[in-house]
Design a protein around this motif. Sequence first.
Motif, PDB file in Angstrom:
ATOM      1  N   GLY A  31     -32.184 -48.552  23.307  1.00  0.00           N
ATOM      2  CA  GLY A  31     -30.912 -48.828  23.966  1.00  0.00           C
ATOM      3  C   GLY A  31     -29.917 -49.492  23.027  1.00  0.00           C
ATOM      4  O   GLY A  31     -28.730 -49.135  22.997  1.00  0.00           O
ATOM      5  N   ILE A  32     -30.390 -50.449  22.235  1.00  0.00           N
ATOM      6  CA  ILE A  32     -29.519 -51.130  21.270  1.00  0.00           C
ATOM      7  C   ILE A  32     -29.055 -50.153  20.192  1.00  0.00           C
ATOM      8  O   ILE A  32     -27.892 -50.185  19.756  1.00  0.00           O
ATOM      9  CB  ILE A  32     -30.263 -52.322  20.639  1.00  0.00           C
ATOM     10  CG1 ILE A  32     -30.536 -53.400  21.702  1.00  0.00           C
ATOM     11  CG2 ILE A  32     -29.462 -52.913  19.481  1.00  0.00           C
ATOM     12  CD1 ILE A  32     -31.427 -54.523  21.231  1.00  0.00           C
ATOM     13  N   THR A  33     -29.955 -49.266  19.755  1.00  0.00           N
ATOM     14  CA  THR A  33     -29.592 -48.255  18.759  1.00  0.00           C
ATOM     15  C   THR A  33     -28.492 -47.343  19.272  1.00  0.00           C
ATOM     16  O   THR A  33     -27.521 -47.047  18.560  1.00  0.00           O
ATOM     17  CB  THR A  33     -30.826 -47.409  18.380  1.00  0.00           C
ATOM     18  OG1 THR A  33     -31.839 -48.263  17.854  1.00  0.00           O
ATOM     19  CG2 THR A  33     -30.460 -46.354  17.351  1.00  0.00           C
ATOM     20  N   LEU A  34     -28.622 -46.892  20.527  1.00  0.00           N
ATOM     21  CA  LEU A  34     -27.590 -46.042  21.121  1.00  0.00           C
ATOM     22  C   LEU A  34     -26.263 -46.779  21.216  1.00  0.00           C
ATOM     23  O   LEU A  34     -25.196 -46.205  20.963  1.00  0.00           O
ATOM     24  CB  LEU A  34     -28.034 -45.577  22.513  1.00  0.00           C
ATOM     25  CG  LEU A  34     -29.123 -44.505  22.554  1.00  0.00           C
ATOM     26  CD1 LEU A  34     -29.620 -44.303  23.974  1.00  0.00           C
ATOM     27  CD2 LEU A  34     -28.597 -43.195  21.990  1.00  0.00           C
ATOM     28  N   LEU A  40     -20.201 -47.133  16.366  1.00  0.00           N
ATOM     29  CA  LEU A  40     -19.877 -46.559  15.059  1.00  0.00           C
ATOM     30  C   LEU A  40     -19.140 -45.239  15.201  1.00  0.00           C
ATOM     31  O   LEU A  40     -18.162 -44.978  14.488  1.00  0.00           O
ATOM     32  CB  LEU A  40     -21.166 -46.335  14.258  1.00  0.00           C
ATOM     33  CG  LEU A  40     -21.778 -47.529  13.536  1.00  0.00           C
ATOM     34  CD1 LEU A  40     -23.097 -47.130  12.894  1.00  0.00           C
ATOM     35  CD2 LEU A  40     -20.823 -48.077  12.489  1.00  0.00           C
ATOM     36  N   ASP A  41     -19.600 -44.419  16.140  1.00  0.00           N
ATOM     37  CA  ASP A  41     -18.994 -43.116  16.367  1.00  0.00           C
ATOM     38  C   ASP A  41     -17.505 -43.258  16.678  1.00  0.00           C
ATOM     39  O   ASP A  41     -16.686 -42.426  16.286  1.00  0.00           O
ATOM     40  CB  ASP A  41     -19.722 -42.420  17.519  1.00  0.00           C
ATOM     41  CG  ASP A  41     -19.275 -40.983  17.694  1.00  0.00           C
ATOM     42  OD1 ASP A  41     -18.721 -40.419  16.736  1.00  0.00           O
ATOM     43  OD2 ASP A  41     -19.468 -40.434  18.787  1.00  0.00           O
ATOM     44  N   ARG A 156     -21.350 -38.474  11.016  1.00  0.00           N
ATOM     45  CA  ARG A 156     -22.309 -37.420  11.320  1.00  0.00           C
ATOM     46  C   ARG A 156     -23.692 -37.994  11.592  1.00  0.00           C
ATOM     47  O   ARG A 156     -24.423 -37.494  12.445  1.00  0.00           O
ATOM     48  CB  ARG A 156     -22.379 -36.425  10.153  1.00  0.00           C
ATOM     49  CG  ARG A 156     -21.109 -35.640   9.918  1.00  0.00           C
ATOM     50  CD  ARG A 156     -20.706 -34.800  11.082  1.00  0.00           C
ATOM     51  NE  ARG A 156     -21.620 -33.693  11.329  1.00  0.00           N
ATOM     52  CZ  ARG A 156     -21.442 -32.789  12.292  1.00  0.00           C
ATOM     53  NH1 ARG A 156     -20.404 -32.871  13.097  1.00  0.00           N
ATOM     54  NH2 ARG A 156     -22.297 -31.812  12.453  1.00  0.00           N
ATOM     55  N   PHE A 157     -24.050 -39.041  10.870  1.00  0.00           N
ATOM     56  CA  PHE A 157     -25.361 -39.651  11.073  1.00  0.00           C
ATOM     57  C   PHE A 157     -25.448 -40.264  12.471  1.00  0.00           C
ATOM     58  O   PHE A 157     -26.427 -40.054  13.197  1.00  0.00           O
ATOM     59  CB  PHE A 157     -25.620 -40.723  10.016  1.00  0.00           C
ATOM     60  CG  PHE A 157     -26.998 -41.335  10.109  1.00  0.00           C
ATOM     61  CD1 PHE A 157     -28.084 -40.709   9.521  1.00  0.00           C
ATOM     62  CD2 PHE A 157     -27.204 -42.528  10.789  1.00  0.00           C
ATOM     63  CE1 PHE A 157     -29.354 -41.255   9.608  1.00  0.00           C
ATOM     64  CE2 PHE A 157     -28.469 -43.081  10.884  1.00  0.00           C
ATOM     65  CZ  PHE A 157     -29.551 -42.449  10.294  1.00  0.00           C
ATOM     66  N   PHE A 161     -27.863 -38.790  15.340  1.00  0.00           N
ATOM     67  CA  PHE A 161     -28.975 -39.627  15.759  1.00  0.00           C
ATOM     68  C   PHE A 161     -28.930 -39.876  17.264  1.00  0.00           C
ATOM     69  O   PHE A 161     -29.969 -39.935  17.922  1.00  0.00           O
ATOM     70  CB  PHE A 161     -28.975 -40.961  15.006  1.00  0.00           C
ATOM     71  CG  PHE A 161     -30.332 -41.597  14.916  1.00  0.00           C
ATOM     72  CD1 PHE A 161     -31.223 -41.229  13.926  1.00  0.00           C
ATOM     73  CD2 PHE A 161     -30.734 -42.550  15.844  1.00  0.00           C
ATOM     74  CE1 PHE A 161     -32.485 -41.796  13.851  1.00  0.00           C
ATOM     75  CE2 PHE A 161     -31.999 -43.127  15.774  1.00  0.00           C
ATOM     76  CZ  PHE A 161     -32.867 -42.748  14.775  1.00  0.00           C
ATOM     77  N   ASN A 162     -27.727 -40.015  17.823  1.00  0.00           N
ATOM     78  CA  ASN A 162     -27.597 -40.110  19.274  1.00  0.00           C
ATOM     79  C   ASN A 162     -28.186 -38.873  19.945  1.00  0.00           C
ATOM     80  O   ASN A 162     -28.954 -38.961  20.910  1.00  0.00           O
ATOM     81  CB  ASN A 162     -26.121 -40.248  19.665  1.00  0.00           C
ATOM     82  CG  ASN A 162     -25.604 -41.664  19.508  1.00  0.00           C
ATOM     83  OD1 ASN A 162     -26.371 -42.623  19.578  1.00  0.00           O
ATOM     84  ND2 ASN A 162     -24.320 -41.805  19.282  1.00  0.00           N
ATOM     85  N   SER A 163     -27.805 -37.714  19.435  1.00  0.00           N
ATOM     86  CA  SER A 163     -28.299 -36.447  19.984  1.00  0.00           C
ATOM     87  C   SER A 163     -29.811 -36.337  19.846  1.00  0.00           C
ATOM     88  O   SER A 163     -30.502 -35.869  20.759  1.00  0.00           O
ATOM     89  CB  SER A 163     -27.614 -35.282  19.272  1.00  0.00           C
ATOM     90  OG  SER A 163     -28.103 -34.039  19.731  1.00  0.00           O
TER      91      SER A 163
END
Length: 310
Positions: A31-34, A40-41, A156-157, A161-163
């Motif tokens: 969750g924190i990563t998302l 960032l996105d 892009r990363f 990564f979300n996807s």
Amino acid sequence: IYLGLIVLFIYIFIKKLRSDEISIRAALPVGITLFIFNVLDSVIRIEHFDIEFLLIRLIISPVLMGFVGVIVVSCADAITRDVWNEKLLTYDSLLRGHVRHRLFGQSIIRGVLFGFILIGATTLLLKCVSFSVPVNIAAESHNIADINSHFPFLYRFASNFNSLIWAQFVFVLFLASFFARYFNRHAWLVLSAGLFWGFGYGLTNIITSPVIAAILYFILMGIFFIILFLKYDFLTSFVAQFTHILVFESVRMIYFDNINFIIGGAFFAGIIVLMILLGISGLGNIIQKDELLKYSPQHVKKIFERERLK
């Protein structure tokens, strides 16, 4: 498909929460990563600050994605523990930071290897289809959001990564474990999850036309990842798709023939090299699967203890 999955996730989350078979804490890292990657996105593509941007793009959207991610991951985790906890042993050791052992190294090396195999197989598939009908992949090639961003590599990363997280936790971990309750034969399980991948997660315009090629492309890709999950573990499937994305993005950025994009492509390729080195570094430390059970979340140990008492 997505509406059905939302209802299913809510039902399972409430059910598992009432029976104390779910762990929010174990899902927090994802969750924190998302949350971070959604911020960032947005920040990387920022052109001007205003109230709408601050509220929606930097606060509401990332928090919502992080919250939904925690629910999705905790549900996928709970369902998988019921069916095959051993598929998550290397993933659990990763969350605990214990990565220098053979089981983890094998999952990483296998994932990278199968990621390259998938790149070759899908490229061959598209080439074969192109002999019969024109295959248009312009939609992905003309995605210029990264060209307009301040840091193309980071954009892009973060986006990919979300996807990757949604694809692996929803369409591999959750669906494969959910269908395992109803199908005794793995063939039906693989086919069902592959169809969901093709029609649910797929059709994201990597192939613009013909549509049948896009559907076939993603169904076969989904079947490939499900088979990796069933034969090996979740980490192998995750790394395989991650490698597939990294190779695709690396070639794509280098093809732009611009120094900023070439550096970004080199970074993507460098991540693959680092994963290989990480996998190799742990191969010498032999460890048994039973020893990894100590890294499982606390609620899993409670479930095991409950079943043992029964």
